[in-house]
Scaffold this motif. Structure first.
Motif, PDB file in Angstrom:
ATOM      1  N   TYR A 103       5.119   0.915 -52.929  1.00  0.00           N
ATOM      2  CA  TYR A 103       4.223   1.912 -52.374  1.00  0.00           C
ATOM      3  C   TYR A 103       3.965   2.997 -53.430  1.00  0.00           C
ATOM      4  CZ  TYR A 103       4.328   0.115 -47.616  1.00  0.00           C
ATOM      5  OH  TYR A 103       4.167  -0.671 -46.512  1.00  0.00           O
ATOM      6  N   SER A 104       2.748   3.433 -53.512  1.00  0.00           N
ATOM      7  CA  SER A 104       2.379   4.406 -54.545  1.00  0.00           C
ATOM      8  C   SER A 104       2.916   5.796 -54.237  1.00  0.00           C
ATOM      9  CB  SER A 104       0.855   4.461 -54.689  1.00  0.00           C
ATOM     10  OG  SER A 104       0.254   4.812 -53.427  1.00  0.00           O
ATOM     11  N   SER A 105       3.038   6.134 -52.942  1.00  0.00           N
ATOM     12  CA  SER A 105       3.484   7.470 -52.571  1.00  0.00           C
ATOM     13  C   SER A 105       4.989   7.582 -52.680  1.00  0.00           C
ATOM     14  CB  SER A 105       3.045   7.809 -51.139  1.00  0.00           C
ATOM     15  OG  SER A 105       3.608   9.045 -50.745  1.00  0.00           O
ATOM     16  N   GLU A 106       5.464   8.493 -53.541  1.00  0.00           N
ATOM     17  CA  GLU A 106       6.893   8.709 -53.674  1.00  0.00           C
ATOM     18  C   GLU A 106       7.461   9.461 -52.483  1.00  0.00           C
ATOM     19  OE1 GLU A 106       7.590  10.683 -57.315  1.00  0.00           O
ATOM     20  OE2 GLU A 106       6.904   9.017 -58.577  1.00  0.00           O
ATOM     21  N   ASN A 107       6.592  10.103 -51.707  1.00  0.00           N
ATOM     22  CA  ASN A 107       7.042  10.881 -50.551  1.00  0.00           C
ATOM     23  C   ASN A 107       7.150  10.032 -49.291  1.00  0.00           C
ATOM     24  OD1 ASN A 107       7.133  13.286 -52.044  1.00  0.00           O
ATOM     25  ND2 ASN A 107       4.914  13.595 -51.741  1.00  0.00           N
ATOM     26  N   PHE A 108       6.882   8.751 -49.410  1.00  0.00           N
ATOM     27  CA  PHE A 108       6.922   7.887 -48.230  1.00  0.00           C
ATOM     28  C   PHE A 108       8.286   7.923 -47.565  1.00  0.00           C
ATOM     29  CE2 PHE A 108       5.301   4.484 -45.688  1.00  0.00           C
ATOM     30  CZ  PHE A 108       6.409   3.732 -45.351  1.00  0.00           C
ATOM     31  N   VAL A 109       9.344   7.912 -48.366  1.00  0.00           N
ATOM     32  CA  VAL A 109      10.691   7.888 -47.839  1.00  0.00           C
ATOM     33  C   VAL A 109      11.025   9.188 -47.102  1.00  0.00           C
ATOM     34  CG1 VAL A 109      11.781   8.826 -49.918  1.00  0.00           C
ATOM     35  CG2 VAL A 109      13.103   7.375 -48.385  1.00  0.00           C
ATOM     36  N   ASP A 110      10.347  10.277 -47.446  1.00  0.00           N
ATOM     37  CA  ASP A 110      10.622  11.563 -46.810  1.00  0.00           C
ATOM     38  C   ASP A 110       9.826  11.769 -45.527  1.00  0.00           C
ATOM     39  OD1 ASP A 110      12.359  12.266 -48.854  1.00  0.00           O
ATOM     40  OD2 ASP A 110      10.704  12.987 -50.102  1.00  0.00           O
ATOM     41  N   ASP A 111       8.917  10.887 -45.246  1.00  0.00           N
ATOM     42  CA  ASP A 111       8.108  11.028 -44.039  1.00  0.00           C
ATOM     43  C   ASP A 111       8.835  10.365 -42.882  1.00  0.00           C
ATOM     44  OD1 ASP A 111       6.229  11.135 -42.059  1.00  0.00           O
ATOM     45  OD2 ASP A 111       4.549  10.559 -43.343  1.00  0.00           O
ATOM     46  N   GLU A 112       9.568  11.163 -42.074  1.00  0.00           N
ATOM     47  CA  GLU A 112      10.389  10.613 -41.002  1.00  0.00           C
ATOM     48  C   GLU A 112       9.541   9.966 -39.911  1.00  0.00           C
ATOM     49  OE1 GLU A 112      13.402  10.288 -41.387  1.00  0.00           O
ATOM     50  OE2 GLU A 112      13.813  11.668 -43.022  1.00  0.00           O
ATOM     51  N   SER A 113       8.292  10.392 -39.751  1.00  0.00           N
ATOM     52  CA  SER A 113       7.428   9.801 -38.728  1.00  0.00           C
ATOM     53  C   SER A 113       7.077   8.356 -39.065  1.00  0.00           C
ATOM     54  CB  SER A 113       6.147  10.635 -38.584  1.00  0.00           C
ATOM     55  OG  SER A 113       5.386  10.609 -39.789  1.00  0.00           O
ATOM     56  N   ILE A 114       7.148   8.005 -40.347  1.00  0.00           N
ATOM     57  CA  ILE A 114       6.893   6.629 -40.767  1.00  0.00           C
ATOM     58  C   ILE A 114       8.201   5.838 -40.840  1.00  0.00           C
ATOM     59  CG2 ILE A 114       6.009   5.188 -42.647  1.00  0.00           C
ATOM     60  CD1 ILE A 114       4.106   7.411 -43.353  1.00  0.00           C
ATOM     61  N   LYS A 115       9.268   6.524 -41.159  1.00  0.00           N
ATOM     62  CA  LYS A 115      10.553   5.867 -41.337  1.00  0.00           C
ATOM     63  C   LYS A 115      11.136   5.358 -40.024  1.00  0.00           C
ATOM     64  CE  LYS A 115      15.108   6.678 -43.416  1.00  0.00           C
ATOM     65  NZ  LYS A 115      15.965   7.674 -44.092  1.00  0.00           N
ATOM     66  N   TYR A 116      11.012   6.129 -38.937  1.00  0.00           N
ATOM     67  CA  TYR A 116      11.612   5.776 -37.649  1.00  0.00           C
ATOM     68  C   TYR A 116      10.560   5.667 -36.555  1.00  0.00           C
ATOM     69  CZ  TYR A 116      16.164   7.010 -39.681  1.00  0.00           C
ATOM     70  OH  TYR A 116      17.280   7.059 -40.476  1.00  0.00           O
ATOM     71  N   HIS A 117      10.887   4.854 -35.550  1.00  0.00           N
ATOM     72  CA  HIS A 117      10.092   4.827 -34.321  1.00  0.00           C
ATOM     73  C   HIS A 117      11.025   4.506 -33.152  1.00  0.00           C
ATOM     74  CE1 HIS A 117       9.499   0.246 -33.908  1.00  0.00           C
ATOM     75  NE2 HIS A 117      10.399   0.439 -34.831  1.00  0.00           N
ATOM     76  N   ASP A 118      10.618   4.903 -31.955  1.00  0.00           N
ATOM     77  CA  ASP A 118      11.444   4.706 -30.765  1.00  0.00           C
ATOM     78  C   ASP A 118      11.217   3.322 -30.166  1.00  0.00           C
ATOM     79  OD1 ASP A 118      12.512   7.217 -30.965  1.00  0.00           O
ATOM     80  OD2 ASP A 118      11.031   8.156 -29.657  1.00  0.00           O
ATOM     81  N   ILE A 119      12.315   2.698 -29.724  1.00  0.00           N
ATOM     82  CA  ILE A 119      12.232   1.385 -29.086  1.00  0.00           C
ATOM     83  C   ILE A 119      13.048   1.405 -27.794  1.00  0.00           C
ATOM     84  CG2 ILE A 119      11.930   0.170 -31.272  1.00  0.00           C
ATOM     85  CD1 ILE A 119      14.897  -0.605 -31.143  1.00  0.00           C
ATOM     86  N   HIS A 120      12.878   0.368 -26.971  1.00  0.00           N
ATOM     87  CA  HIS A 120      13.677   0.211 -25.751  1.00  0.00           C
ATOM     88  C   HIS A 120      15.090  -0.241 -26.136  1.00  0.00           C
ATOM     89  CE1 HIS A 120      10.290   0.532 -22.954  1.00  0.00           C
ATOM     90  NE2 HIS A 120       9.600  -0.170 -23.849  1.00  0.00           N
ATOM     91  N   GLY A 121      16.097   0.458 -25.631  1.00  0.00           N
ATOM     92  CA  GLY A 121      17.464   0.039 -25.874  1.00  0.00           C
ATOM     93  C   GLY A 121      17.881  -1.068 -24.915  1.00  0.00           C
ATOM     94  N   TRP A 122      18.653  -2.021 -25.397  1.00  0.00           N
ATOM     95  CA  TRP A 122      19.174  -3.072 -24.522  1.00  0.00           C
ATOM     96  C   TRP A 122      20.407  -3.705 -25.175  1.00  0.00           C
ATOM     97  CZ3 TRP A 122      19.386  -8.324 -25.899  1.00  0.00           C
ATOM     98  CH2 TRP A 122      18.655  -8.684 -27.033  1.00  0.00           C
ATOM     99  N   TYR A 123      21.226  -4.300 -24.331  1.00  0.00           N
ATOM    100  CA  TYR A 123      22.402  -5.004 -24.841  1.00  0.00           C
ATOM    101  C   TYR A 123      22.844  -6.056 -23.829  1.00  0.00           C
ATOM    102  CZ  TYR A 123      25.814  -2.842 -21.663  1.00  0.00           C
ATOM    103  OH  TYR A 123      26.532  -2.483 -20.556  1.00  0.00           O
ATOM    104  N   VAL A 124      23.634  -7.008 -24.314  1.00  0.00           N
ATOM    105  CA  VAL A 124      24.282  -7.998 -23.461  1.00  0.00           C
ATOM    106  C   VAL A 124      25.679  -8.236 -24.027  1.00  0.00           C
ATOM    107  CG1 VAL A 124      23.352  -9.952 -24.771  1.00  0.00           C
ATOM    108  CG2 VAL A 124      24.106 -10.287 -22.403  1.00  0.00           C
ATOM    109  N   LYS A 125      26.679  -8.377 -23.137  1.00  0.00           N
ATOM    110  CA  LYS A 125      28.066  -8.538 -23.571  1.00  0.00           C
ATOM    111  C   LYS A 125      28.777  -9.536 -22.668  1.00  0.00           C
ATOM    112  CE  LYS A 125      30.860  -5.015 -22.996  1.00  0.00           C
ATOM    113  NZ  LYS A 125      31.529  -3.710 -23.229  1.00  0.00           N
TER     114      LYS A 125
END
Length: 357
Positions: free
Chosen positions: A278-300
C-alpha cells in the motif's frame, strides 16, 4: 371389655397409619386427597453431592523413540461441589468446578521448567419451573475464569523458551445470563435452549485485551475492559454410568450474538500487512480501516470418561474442543504473525484418587 376393644382398634389403626402414610387419606374426600397429596409433593429436598481428588501422569521416551522425547510428569487437583433443591415443580441446581495442574518436562528450556497445564474456575446456577412432563422454564447464570497467569512459550534467538503472558484471573472472565426452556426427559440427559442470553466478557489487563478482541478506543488508544453481547445460547448435557465401572459425561454448548460487539482485523489490513504494497504509510495508523465489528460466537464440547478401578482409584480421559471467534492468538508461521481465532483442543489421561460424597 368395651374399653379394651376400643383401645385395640385404635392401636391397630395407628399402626397402619404410621406404616403407610397413604392411610391418612383412605377415607377422605377427593378434594381432601388432592390437597394432602399436594402438600406431600411440596416438601423441600436439598442434596449436596460433590467430589475431589488428585490425578497424576508420568511418561518417558528414550533417544531412540519415535513417539516422543524426554521425560514428563504432570499433577492436577479438582474439586466439584453441588447444591440441588427440589420442591414440587421447582428445580434449582448450583455447582462449582475448580481444576488446577502443573507439568514438568525434561524438554522444557528457559526459566520455567514447571508450567501450568490446567486452570479452571466455573460457577453455575439454574432455576427451573416445571410447565409440562418434560419441560421447564429456566433461568441460567454461568461465571468462568481462571486462578493465575497463563503463558505461551516461544523459542527465542538463543533457543530458550521465552514466556509470554496470555491470560490471568479475570483476563478473561465470562458471565452468561440466560432465560429459556429446558427439556429433561430423564436423569441422564438435558437440553437447555435460550433465545435471550446476555454474555459479558471481562479483561482487566489491558496488555492482554487484544487476545480477546476487546474494543480499542481510537481516541485514547486504550482497550476497553468490558464487552456486552446479546444472543442465543444452547447447552446439551449427558451424564450417566455406562457400566458399573465406567462413567460418561459430556456437554456441548454454543452461543451466537445478535449484536456486533467483537473487534476483528479487516481483510484490507491483513492484505496490507502481508504484502506491504500500500502506498499510504499511514494506513496502519487508521484504526477505522484496521478493525471492524463482527458477531461474536463460540461452540465448546467437553467429554469425560471415568473408569473406576476401585472405590477411590480411577482412570480418567478428558477432552475439550472449542472455537471462539473472539479468542485470538498470534501464529508466527501463518497469517503473517497476526492474531487469529483457531480451533482449540486439549486432552488429558490421568490415573488418580478421588472421593465422592
Amino acid at each position: 371389655m368395651k374399653k379394651k376393644i376400643f383401645t385395640a382398634i385404635l392401636a391397630l389403626v395407628s399402626a397402619n397409619v404410621f406404616a403407610d402414610p397413604s392411610a391418612i387419606v383412605s377415607d377422605a374426600t377427593t378434594l381432601e386427597k388432592g390437597e394432602i397429596a399436594e402438600l406431600a409433593k411440596d416438601s423441600a429436598v436439598w442434596k449436596f453431592p460433590g467430589s475431589f481428588g488428585i490425578n497424576a501422569n508420568q511418561a518417558y521416551f528414550n533417544d531412540y523413540c519415535t513417539d516422543g522425547t524426554g521425560a514428563s510428569v504432570s499433577l492436577d487437583a479438582f474439586l466439584n461441589l453441588n447444591a440441588n433443591y427440589v420442591r414440587n415443580k421447582v428445580l434449582w441446581e448450583n455447582s462449582l468446578s475448580a481444576k488446577y495442574g502443573f507439568i514438568y518436562s525434561s524438554e522444557f528450556t528457559g526459566e520455567d521448567l514447571i508450567r501450568k497445564n490446567m486452570d479452571e474456575f466455573i460457577l453455575n446456577t439454574k432455576y427451573g419451573y416445571k410447565v409440562s412432563k418434560y419441560w421447564y422454564v429456566s433461568a441460567f447464570a454461568n461465571l468462568e475464569t481462571q486462578f493465575s497467569k497463563g503463558y505461551n512459550y516461544v523459542e527465542d534467538v538463543n533457543g530458550q523458551d521465552s514466556a509470554v503472558a496470555i491470560s490471568e484471573f479475570f483476563a478473561p472472565g465470562y458471565l452468561k445470563v440466560s432465560l429459556g426452556m429446558e427439556y429433561i426427559p430423564n436423569k441422564y440427559f438435558s437440553a437447555f435452549l435460550s433465545p435471550i442470553t446476555a454474555r459479558f466478557t471481562f479483561c482487566r489487563n489491558e496488555l492482554l485485551a487484544p487476545n480477546y478482541s476487546m474494543e480499542l478506543n481510537p481516541t485514547t488508544g486504550e482497550y476497553e475492559k468490558f464487552r456486552a453481547e446479546l444472543g442465543a445460547y444452547f447447552k446439551l448435557k449427558s451424564d450417566f454410568d455406562v457400566t458399573e465401572w465406567m462413567h460418561f459425561f459430556s456437554t456441548v454448548e454454543g452461543f451466537y450474538a445478535y449484536n456486533k460487539a467483537v473487534q476483528a482485523l479487516t481483510d484490507e489490513y491483513v492484505d496490507w500487512y502481508g504484502t506491504q504494497d500500500y502506498s499510504s504509510e499511514n494506513f496502519v495508523d487508521d484504526e477505522s480501516i484496521k478493525y471492524h465489528d463482527i458477531h461474536g460466537w463460540y461452540v465448546k464440547w467437553k467429554l469425560e470418561l471415568l473408569f473406576k478401578i476401585s472405590k477411590y482409584v480411577n482412570l480418567s480421559v478428558k477432552t475439550q474442543l472449542k472455537y471462539d471467534n473472539a479468542e485470538t492468538k498470534v501464529l508466527e508461521d501463518k497469517n503473517f504473525g497476526l492474531p487469529h481465532a483457531k480451533v482449540q483442543f486439549w486432552e488429558t489421561t490421568s490415573l488418580g484418587v478421588a472421593y465422592s460424597f
